[in-house]
Design an enzyme around this catalytic site. Structure first.
Site, short mmCIF file in Angstrom:
data_model
loop_
_atom_site.label_atom_id
_atom_site.label_comp_id
_atom_site.label_asym_id
_atom_site.label_seq_id
_atom_site.Cartn_x
_atom_site.Cartn_y
_atom_site.Cartn_z
N LYS A 32 0.84 -1.16 0.04
CA LYS A 32 0.05 0.02 0.03
C LYS A 32 0.99 1.24 -0.15
CE LYS A 32 -3.91 -2.71 2.27
NZ LYS A 32 -4.48 -3.01 3.38
N ASP A 40 -10.77 3.28 4.84
CA ASP A 40 -11.27 1.84 4.47
C ASP A 40 -12.86 1.84 4.54
OD1 ASP A 40 -9.23 0.09 4.25
OD2 ASP A 40 -8.86 -0.08 6.26
N GLN A 49 -4.20 -1.88 9.45
CA GLN A 49 -4.21 -3.04 9.02
C GLN A 49 -4.71 -4.02 10.09
OE1 GLN A 49 -2.92 -3.64 5.65
NE2 GLN A 49 -3.77 -5.70 6.09
#
Ligand code: NAD
Length: 297
Positions: free
Chosen positions: A52, A119, A96
């Site tokens: 990422k 997210d 994460q």
């Protein structure tokens, strides 16, 4: 001939279209910034975070990395999120997952400032999605929607089956598919670990989206002739390779391919799209926070 839907190619297209959005922001003095938060020794999580960060760097998104010892309590992680919430250079925050067992996941996801929640897991953003007014569509389901569109699979009026009901993939995927909007308008069934006869449901579907996290759960006998199959699963199975494992999806590729009209491979299908849509959400977050309009692809 079954079409293989190439996630790398579709993701590349989205990334190159995002370049002009980043230029627009830059010319207004805004460099989009993404904070990645890692609290795990797990090799796969470390790999995902570095992929990422690399994707951010390639697009001109600044990345900030916060790494916490996995033994720290929830409070320490919450304080770090508060710092990132307050940092004007950080437009998006990605924690994460999975987090260590002792961490209160909900408290962590709810602590992220909703306009930085790239997210899309904060209850405010989940609620906006359900209400049909998405701010940040969760990256994996959004990426799947884009893959279907790129493969000319119109979901309107179709029967879709989503296998999996997680907050990260299954539920938001089903929510996108039932929206009265482009990429939606599908009659959608959500299957899960208590579904009585999974094959009976998937065989009737025009579009099957497999997100169960179970290697090769769905084989060709469970796929209807001419269906579109999207394989979200990424499962490590023991194999006689250098690393001692190989990655397989939730779909048994060869037998499903023999039935399907179009199918995604693992790897190279959904995975690259998840990263592309994270970049998309980060650019969108910067645009919202800096009040600089951009033409998102
Ligand atoms: P999860 O474990 O949170 O959820 C799995 C879901 O599958 C559960 O809701 C469960 O009810 C359902 N399920 C499990 N076994 C089943 C069965 N036998 N029949 C029907 N349903 C069953 O997992 P998740 O976070 O949603 O991820 C699912 C998979 O997708 C994993 O392999 C994960 O690694 C992968 N994933 C990939 C990406 C990507 O970018 N490619 C992103 C997120 C997740």
């Amino acid at each position: 001939m079954t079409r293989i839907i190439d996630g790398n190619e579709v993701a590349d297209g989205i990334r190159s279209e995002l370049e002009s959005c980043v230029e627009t922001l830059e010319s207004a003095g805004v460099t989009p910034g993404l904070a990645t938060v890692l609290m795990s020794d797990d090799g796969a999580s470390e790999t995902y975070v570095s992929m990422k960060q690399r994707a951010c760097a390639e697009l001109g998104i600044e990345s900030v990395h916060a790494e916490l010892d996995p033994t720290e309590p929830t409070d320490v992680l919450l304080e770090r999120i508060d710092d990132l919430n307050a940092d004007p250079a950080v437009h998006g925050i990605l924690v994460q997952l999975p987090l260590p067992d002792h961490i209160d996941d909900r408290a962590v996801l709810e602590r992220i400032e909703p306009t930085k929640d790239v997210d899309g897991f904060h209850p405010e953003n989940a609620g906006l999605l359900v209400a049909g007014e998405p701010r940040f569509k969760p990256c994996t389901p959004h990426g799947i929607q884009r893959l279907l569109a790129a493969a000319d699979v119109d979901t309107e009026g179709k029967d879709a089956v989503v296998v999996g009901r997680s907050n990260i993939v299954g539920k938001p995927m089903a929510n996108l598919l039932i929206q009265k909007a482009d990429g939606g308008n599908a009659t959608t069934t959500v299957c899960h670990s208590r579904t009585a006869d999974l094959g009976e449901k998937t065989r009737q579907a025009d579009v099957v989206i497999a997100a169960a996290g179970y290697p090769e759960l769905i084989d060709g006998s469970m796929i209807g002739e001419g269906a579109t199959v999207i394989d979200v699963g990424v499962n490590r199975v023991e194999a006689d390779t250098e690393k001692g494992y190989e990655l397989v999806g939730d779909v048994e590729f060869e037998s499903a391919k023999a039935k399907a009209d179009a199918i995604t491979p693992v790897p190279g299908g959904v995975g690259p799209m998840t990263i592309a849509m994270l970049l998309y959400n980060t650019v969108k977050a910067a645009s919202i926070q800096a009040d600089v309009p951009v033409s998102l692809p």
